[in-house]
Write an enzyme that holds these catalytic residues in place. Structure first.
Site, PDB file in Angstrom:
ATOM      1  N   TYR A 285      -0.637  17.962  25.543  1.00 34.30           N
ATOM      2  CA  TYR A 285      -0.666  19.394  25.804  1.00 34.30           C
ATOM      3  C   TYR A 285      -1.470  19.634  27.073  1.00 34.30           C
ATOM      4  O   TYR A 285      -2.541  19.052  27.262  1.00 34.30           O
ATOM      5  CB  TYR A 285      -1.335  20.115  24.630  1.00 34.30           C
ATOM      6  CG  TYR A 285      -1.525  21.604  24.866  1.00 34.30           C
ATOM      7  CD1 TYR A 285      -0.533  22.513  24.502  1.00 34.30           C
ATOM      8  CD2 TYR A 285      -2.678  22.083  25.478  1.00 34.30           C
ATOM      9  CE1 TYR A 285      -0.688  23.870  24.743  1.00 34.30           C
ATOM     10  CE2 TYR A 285      -2.836  23.440  25.721  1.00 34.30           C
ATOM     11  CZ  TYR A 285      -1.839  24.332  25.349  1.00 34.30           C
ATOM     12  OH  TYR A 285      -1.991  25.657  25.592  1.00 34.30           O
TER      13      TYR A 285
ATOM     14  N   GLU B  78       1.697  26.572  31.055  1.00 37.69           N
ATOM     15  CA  GLU B  78       1.543  25.750  29.849  1.00 37.69           C
ATOM     16  C   GLU B  78       2.654  24.715  29.792  1.00 37.69           C
ATOM     17  O   GLU B  78       3.829  25.079  29.865  1.00 37.69           O
ATOM     18  CB  GLU B  78       1.574  26.626  28.590  1.00 37.69           C
ATOM     19  CG  GLU B  78       1.294  25.826  27.322  1.00 37.69           C
ATOM     20  CD  GLU B  78       1.428  26.670  26.063  1.00 37.69           C
ATOM     21  OE1 GLU B  78       0.427  26.901  25.383  1.00 37.69           O
ATOM     22  OE2 GLU B  78       2.562  27.100  25.763  1.00 37.69           O
TER      23      GLU B  78
END
Ligand code: GDP
Ligand code: MN
Length: 392
Positions: A109, A197
């Site tokens: 992530y 993101e």
């Protein structure tokens, strides 16, 4: 402003972030065509909506033949996809992105956001990437690492390597990781983004680093100098109430309740929402009409608030400093006459020219309720909303 995954990927790739090969499709026919263009023997069909968590909701499908692509595309297009991020009404899928499938070895992530408290950019990373990141971060916050970047200095190579080491990346992949993270940072800075993101950022079985998913949001106040970003706007993905208001220069945020709010000043607007809640009601919107609001602007605000069918009563709350109560009052009267407002309207005026304002309201002959102070106004609005039947 949010954009689609395929748009974010295209932007990021210009900053050196590796992405899988892919193409856009508006029909099942086009989806299979795109897959054939890309070549190979496995593809991913991805619904393009302004929300994440598509994987768990059937919006990301791995396919191994034309038939599978066709039926995946046919199953998604024209339908509303409901994910945990869209709310129960879902978001309409009208575009698909078809990509070559990637052999995932590990999922990470990576995100960049503004840390407003620190006035810095926060780069957040975790070795627990993929679809369960929210759960993992809640259960095991230590698995998340954050590097704070001073925008005046810019992100440095050592900071990106620190993240790579922290994630346990093998030495031979550290350079690729560093380039990817720095690419995301430059995109964030150069394009006035408020969020980037990548979840997941993957290491492939072949030893590559690839951004498999990408999300970007941009600072609305900077769009005037980013025409290449603002043209990526997809209004069909936005709250139609908010689109209408922002196209007319109003600062409006749609909410779930039934009391429409027309207020000057963001602080007073927030206080008005609080007071409605304290009085047992639910606001339908936040709306700041700004200082120096002309009667025309007040009228525009009524139009925006009335586009919401849930609105049962309208509360106008103005504390005029730069503003003038008589202008606001004129705007209220004009709006009610021209728009034939049937729902109860409660007006609270204070500040500059308050006497003239009250006089205009009193002499209008309209059925307007006035209030002395904010609490009184909120209580009257809550009572009025409770007595009004839902709009047809
Ligand atoms: P999201 O659910 O909206 O965040 O959509 P993602 O683009 O992140 O896709 C969801 C999940 O599908 C990812 O976390 C991956 O595990 C999986 N996925 C997406 N693309 C591929 C691919 O090319 N190959 C494989 N094996 N899995 C993929
Ligand atoms: Mn994702």
């Amino acid at each position: 402003m949010d954009i689609h995954e395929y748009q974010a990927k295209e932007l990021l790739s210009k900053f050196g972030v590796p992405i899988p090969r892919g193409g856009l499709a508006y029909s099942p026919e086009q989806a299979t065509y795109r897959a054939n263009e890309i070549g190979g023997n496995a593809w991913v069909v991805k619904a393009q909506i302004h929300a994440g968590a598509r994987g768990k909701a059937g919006g990301v499908k791995i396919c191994r033949s034309d038939e599978e692509i066709w039926s995946a595309a046919d199953g998604m297009l024209g339908k509303k996809l409901v994910t945990i991020q869209t709310g129960p009404q879902g978001k309409l899928v009208s575009r698909l992105y078809v990509e070559e499938a990637t052999n995932i070895d590990k999922e990470f992530y990576l995100s960049l956001t503004m840390d407003r408290g620190k006035e810095r950019i926060a780069v957040v990373a975790s070795a627990a990437g993929g679809m369960d990141i929210e759960e993992i971060s809640a259960k095991d916050p230590d698995s998340i690492m954050t590097v704070i970047v001073d925008p005046a200095v810019g992100m440095q190579g050592f900071q990106a390597r620190e993240i790579a080491f922290g994630l346990g990346i093998e030495p031979e992949l550290v350079n690729k990781f560093e380039r990817t993270i720095l690419g995301c940072y430059r995109a964030f800075r150069d394009l006035d983004a408020t969020m980037v993101e990548i979840n997941p950022l993957v290491i492939t079985k072949e030893g590559g680093v690839v951004a498999l998913d990408a999300k970007m949001s941009f600072d609305d106040n900077a769009l005037f100098r980013r025409p290449q970003i603002s043209e990526l706007r997809d209004k069909s993905q936005e709250d139609s109430r908010e689109t209408y208001a922002s196209d007319r220069g109003l600062s409006y945020v749609g909410l779930e309740g039934d009391i429409g709010c027309i207020v000057n000043g963001a602080g007073l607007a927030m206080a008005t929402l609080d007071m409605i809640k304290v009085s047992g009601g639910q606001p339908a919107n936040f709306l700041d009409i700004g200082g120096g609001a002309s009667p025309e602007r007040v009228q525009k605000s009524f139009r925006a608030v009335l586009r919401d069918d849930n609105v049962k009563a309208i509360l106008v709350n103005v504390f005029a400093g730069i503003n003038r109560c008589d202008w606001v009052a004129k705007g209220v009267v004009l709006a009610i006459q021209e728009l034939e407002v049937k729902r109860p309207v409660i007006v609270r005026l204070a500040g500059t020219n308050v006497e003239e304002g009250r006089k205009i309201i009193a002499e209008s002959g309209l059925n307007l309720e006035t209030a002395e102070n904010l609490r009184d106004a909120a209580e009257k609005a809550v009572a009025a909303a409770k007595q009004t039947p839902a709009a047809a």
